[in-house]
Design an enzyme around this catalytic site. Structure first.
Site, short mmCIF file in Angstrom:
data_model
loop_
_atom_site.label_atom_id
_atom_site.label_comp_id
_atom_site.label_asym_id
_atom_site.label_seq_id
_atom_site.Cartn_x
_atom_site.Cartn_y
_atom_site.Cartn_z
N HIS A 91 -3.92 5.84 3.34
CA HIS A 91 -4.64 4.62 3.01
C HIS A 91 -3.98 3.39 3.63
CE1 HIS A 91 -6.18 1.32 0.46
NE2 HIS A 91 -7.25 2.07 0.34
N ASP A 123 0.84 -1.19 0.00
CA ASP A 123 0.00 0.00 0.00
C ASP A 123 0.88 1.24 0.00
OD1 ASP A 123 -2.40 1.74 0.71
OD2 ASP A 123 -3.29 -0.24 0.98
N SER A 127 -11.39 -2.06 -0.63
CA SER A 127 -10.14 -2.01 0.14
C SER A 127 -10.36 -2.53 1.55
CB SER A 127 -9.64 -0.57 0.24
OG SER A 127 -8.97 -0.16 -0.91
#
Length: 472
Positions: free
Chosen positions: A98, A61, A255
């Site tokens: 994120h 990520d 996600s």
């Protein structure tokens, strides 16, 4: 799939259970905004058996902010695949973080913020991946395998032009992960109600692709509608900790569903340290609870994973395992691209976000420019933008399949109890995270202020008497 996280309202409970905040020893109580805890009976049925200890989950990520109190005990030194600088313990997301949020859903200790991962004793191996080119994805898989990860999570992807596109070097890396006994999980995609192209690496053989479910027991409206979707997990009204330490309590995307499924795999692997990766995926698939239309569908796959049911480990050894059946059939064709039965040949571009194979091919002195339809698998590298390619969570769209009826309006679905449990029938062959409001991060899960990429706060309604806290 890199979608995230803001504010939701009420509490959650498994069907038939009234559930208030549950206190974890020597820690803050689990927030009722984490509704999936009740639906999976995490505190009641799961944590008494396993909390993920001894298992490392690689999070491919934007990196993870390891300085946050809730994440510091969990995060190991990792890698920056862009230039080798740093060890992944900084979140390089231009927005709120994120990678940190995905890691928090898996393994946040909850001691400072009150936001817990479902596997709060697992470790996180952060792998900063600047894009999802074949080279980056294959390097990320191999790095995770070679550095002790038992589960690898991809909450990101890129759209392709044909069903089941997957580059050869990624298939080779997935076969390597299989030989080394590592589970690979990926988000299915966030554009199911518009483009709905296959999303890689979720569409690859050997990857457990995860769709997103709402707290009402319905497929999230933007979850990908593709045959490669194998299971699903909560993905709407699912929050996380941003890189600043601010806790967001709603958001939507596959996600989050992928991260929670990776956490579930960690819980199983912790309880059964000798269990093979193939068996873990077989358990998650064959114990999934069916929502939507009966049987497998393209939104939720075989159903929503049920951690309590999977932990029973009572699925027959010969039960179907479609994720690995596809991997076993995949044939790597070398430099020509293509993944055996994976569909149209995939490109071999390794360098950029937009990929695309547009190179000249000289045959008999004649130059033929080959342009794959839609610029091939990698013309759009998506880290889940807030609209368009990223499956913006606020757009509306038709949904073809009705959900399983719910018992009470507003009551979250239950993913816990054993119902059915028959083996599956044989299977045929982006990011966006708005920054927190000005000021100090809120340690008490207060709603963040609205911003340009944030969902409006969920409407408040009368309290549901079926969600009242239990008596003292």
């Amino acid at each position: 799939m890199r979608r995230l996280i803001q504010t939701a309202t009420a509490a959650a409970a498994a069907a038939g259970l009234a559930l208030g905040p549950v206190t974890v020893a020597n820690a803050a109580p689990v927030s009722p905004d984490q509704w999936w805890f009740g639906s999976w009976a995490i505190q009641k049925d799961v944590w008494p058996q396993t909390k993920g200890g001894g298992v490392t989950v690689a999070v491919v990520d934007t990196g993870v902010n390891a300085s946050l109190p809730d994440m510091k005990p969990a995060v190991l030194p990792g890698v920056n695949l862009q230039d080798g600088s740093g060890d992944g313990r900084q979140d390089l997301d231009k927005n709120e973080g994120h990678g940190t949020a995905m890691a928090s859903l898996i393994a946040s200790r909850g001691t400072s913020s009150g936001f817990y991962g479902i596997a709060p004793e697992a470790k996180i191996l952060p792998i900063y991946a600047p894009n999802v080119s074949p080279t980056t994805v294959s390097k990320a898989i191999r790095y995770g395998v070679d550095h002790g990860a038992k589960v690898i999570n991809f909450s990101e992807g890129a759209s392709g032009s044909g069903q089941y596109n997957c580059p050869d070097d990624v298939i080779q890396a997935l076969k390597y992960a299989d030989t080394k006994n590592v589970v690979v999980v990926a988000s299915a995609g966030n554009e199911g109600d518009f483009a709905n192209s296959p999303d890689y690496p979720g569409s690859c053989p050997g990857v457990l692709a995860v769709g997103a479910l709402t707290r009402q027991g319905q497929p999230w409206e933007h979850t990908q509608r593709q045959d490669y979707v194998t299971v699903s997990a909560p993905g709407a009204d699912v929050g996380g900790i941003g890189k600043s330490g601010h806790v967001y309590t709603t958001g939507a995307g596959t996600s989050q569903a992928s991260a929670l499924t990776s956490g579930a795999a960690a819980l199983i692997r912790s309880k059964y340290p000798q269990m093979k990766a193939r068996r873990v995926v077989q358990l998650l698939t064959n114990t999934a609870k069916d929502f939507g239309k009966p049987g497998k569908d393209d939104e939720l796959g075989y159903g929503v994973i049920s951690i309590p049911r999977a932990l029973k480990n009572d699925v027959p050894q010969n039960a179907p395992n479609p994720v690995y059946a596809r991997l076993d059939k995949a044939v790597v064709k070398g430099s020509t691209g293509g993944g055996g039965n994976q569909g149209a040949p995939a490109t071999k571009n390794d360098s950029s976000d937009s990929g695309g194979s547009n190179g000249p091919l000289i045959i008999g002195g004649i130059v033929v420019v080959v342009v794959l339809v839609g610029a091939g698998l990698f013309i759009v590298m998506r880290r889940r933008k807030s609209s368009g390619a990223g499956g913006g969570p606020y757009a509306s769209g038709p949904f073809p399949n009705g959900p399983q009826p719910m018992g009470q309006p507003g009551t979250p679905p239950s993913f816990g109890g054993h119902t059915g449990g028959q083996p599956l029938p044989p299977q045929g062959g982006g990011q966006q995270f708005q920054g927190p409001p000005q000021g100090q991060p809120n340690p008490n899960l207060a709603p963040p202020q609205s911003g340009p990429n944030m969902a409006p706060p969920a409407p408040q309604g009368p309290p549901n008497p079926n969600l009242a806290p239990p008596p003292e």
